[in-house]
Design a protein around this motif. Structure first.
Motif, PDB file in Angstrom:
ATOM      1  N   GLN A  99       0.810  -1.214   0.000  1.00  0.00           N
ATOM      2  CA  GLN A  99       0.000   0.000   0.000  1.00  0.00           C
ATOM      3  C   GLN A  99       0.847   1.269   0.000  1.00  0.00           C
ATOM      4  OE1 GLN A  99      -2.177   0.224   3.827  1.00  0.00           O
ATOM      5  NE2 GLN A  99      -0.516  -1.013   4.688  1.00  0.00           N
ATOM      6  N   HIS A 100       0.226   2.368  -0.467  1.00  0.00           N
ATOM      7  CA  HIS A 100       0.890   3.663  -0.372  1.00  0.00           C
ATOM      8  C   HIS A 100       0.381   4.410   0.856  1.00  0.00           C
ATOM      9  CE1 HIS A 100      -2.792   5.426  -1.985  1.00  0.00           C
ATOM     10  NE2 HIS A 100      -2.653   4.772  -3.131  1.00  0.00           N
ATOM     11  N   GLY A 120       9.019   5.523   1.822  1.00  0.00           N
ATOM     12  CA  GLY A 120       8.666   5.006   0.512  1.00  0.00           C
ATOM     13  C   GLY A 120       9.695   4.068  -0.087  1.00  0.00           C
ATOM     14  N   LEU A 123       7.152   3.164  -6.387  1.00  0.00           N
ATOM     15  CA  LEU A 123       5.999   3.901  -6.902  1.00  0.00           C
ATOM     16  C   LEU A 123       5.464   3.173  -8.124  1.00  0.00           C
ATOM     17  CD1 LEU A 123       4.311   6.558  -6.687  1.00  0.00           C
ATOM     18  CD2 LEU A 123       5.912   7.550  -8.328  1.00  0.00           C
ATOM     19  N   ASN A 241       2.535   8.980  -3.401  1.00  0.00           N
ATOM     20  CA  ASN A 241       1.903   7.666  -3.292  1.00  0.00           C
ATOM     21  C   ASN A 241       2.888   6.500  -3.322  1.00  0.00           C
ATOM     22  OD1 ASN A 241      -1.018   8.550  -3.393  1.00  0.00           O
ATOM     23  ND2 ASN A 241      -0.246   9.483  -5.273  1.00  0.00           N
ATOM     24  N   ALA A 242       4.033   6.689  -2.717  1.00  0.00           N
ATOM     25  CA  ALA A 242       5.018   5.610  -2.661  1.00  0.00           C
ATOM     26  C   ALA A 242       4.526   4.491  -1.748  1.00  0.00           C
ATOM     27  CB  ALA A 242       6.354   6.143  -2.160  1.00  0.00           C
ATOM     28  N   ASN A 243       4.781   3.255  -2.150  1.00  0.00           N
ATOM     29  CA  ASN A 243       4.412   2.087  -1.347  1.00  0.00           C
ATOM     30  C   ASN A 243       5.414   1.886  -0.219  1.00  0.00           C
ATOM     31  OD1 ASN A 243       2.766  -0.278  -3.581  1.00  0.00           O
ATOM     32  ND2 ASN A 243       2.493   1.913  -3.361  1.00  0.00           N
TER      33      ASN A 243
END
Length: 285
Positions: A99-100, A120, A123, A241-243
């Motif tokens: 998930q991000h 993070g 991405l 929105n990096a995981n």
């Protein structure tokens, strides 16, 4: 001996299995971040992950980096976006990787999970695909758009369409429902069909009424979508929105901390760039 367990977990049956197996919420031991990891007796870390690319990255770590670092990854592949945080919260797994940060924050706020996360790792840019239209200018009035139904990814999808010139004035909190009826934001009167993120490629590939679909990067790879059908791609620069790797609050053990370290290693960065050279997945560190 290193091992990898791969289980496909989906739907209500999965939720029942994960909660019923333990007879309710598990009580996890207190974290010991000062513990010494021993390569001769590696510590098992149970991790839930999306099959692509997260499980592939964890498999690379397990086969090439984990043993020397004193950990042994036990990976459970999970196809949906709801099960991993439930499994982490109830103690079925030690960490998850799928998930991000905005999705994590929304889940913690809405479901009350007591979780933490690292920085993070990767991405996966969202991408708009179309079999009917060659570019945004040719998209017809009233075209049907399929996009994911979870709030954090949905507003990302709307912003991808905005970047392509199909929508206007998208703000935090917008949804397909509010935008569809707002002519100022939706001048082409696009019709939105909301489905679970993992189902978007199926609808796009099988429903002839669909004009466009906004797809998460991991499902682009998994479904092997045709790159000639790309209409717009989410920008990667300064993308929030990096995981990340997540674990239970206060339970970042030495083994979980080591896994997070390995996920940020030069070796993993090189693996990501080599495995997904077209940019479907990119390092975020």
């Amino acid at each position: 001996m290193r091992k990898k367990i791969a289980l496909a977990l989906t739907g209500a049956a999965t939720l029942f299995a994960l909660t019923a197996c333990g007879g309710g919420t598990a009580t996890a031991p207190s974290a010991d971040v000062s513990a010494t990891l021993d390569p001769a007796n590696p510590t098992v870390v149970k991790v839930g992950a999306s099959p692509v690319p997260h499980s592939q990255i964890l498999e690379y770590i397990d086969e090439n980096l984990a043993a020397k670092a004193g950990i042994d990854l036990d990976v459970t592949e999970i196809d949906d976006y709801q099960t991993p945080n439930l499994a982490l919260s109830d103690g079925s797994i030690d960490a998850n990787f799928f998930q991000h940060v905005p999705f994590f924050d929304e889940q913690v706020a809405s479901k009350g999970y007591k979780l933490e996360h690292g920085t993070g790792i990767l991405l996966e840019p969202l991408t708009a695909f179309s079999k009917k239209y060659d570019d945004a200018a040719s998209v017809e009035d009233g075209a049907v758009v399929v996009l994911m139904n979870d709030p954090s990814n949905q507003v990302r999808g709307l912003r991808v369409l905005e970047g392509a010139g199909l929508l206007s004035g998208i703000v935090d909190g917008d949804s397909a429902l509010t935008v569809e009826s707002d002519e100022a934001k939706n001048p082409k009167h696009l019709k939105f069909q909301e489905v679970n993120a993992e189902q978007v490629p199926k609808f796009y590939q099988e429903d002839p009424s669909v004009g466009l679909a906004v797809v998460n990067g991991n499902f682009i790879v998994q479904a092997k979508l045709n790159k000639d059908e790309v209409l717009a791609v989410e920008p990667t620069e300064n993308n929030p929105n990096a995981n990340i790797l997540a674990w239970r609050e206060g339970e970042k053990t030495a083994a979980v901390a080591k896994l997070d370290e390995l996920l940020h290693s030069d070796e993993v960065s090189s693996f990501i760039k080599t495995t997904w050279p077209e940019g479907d997945v990119i390092p975020a560190f």
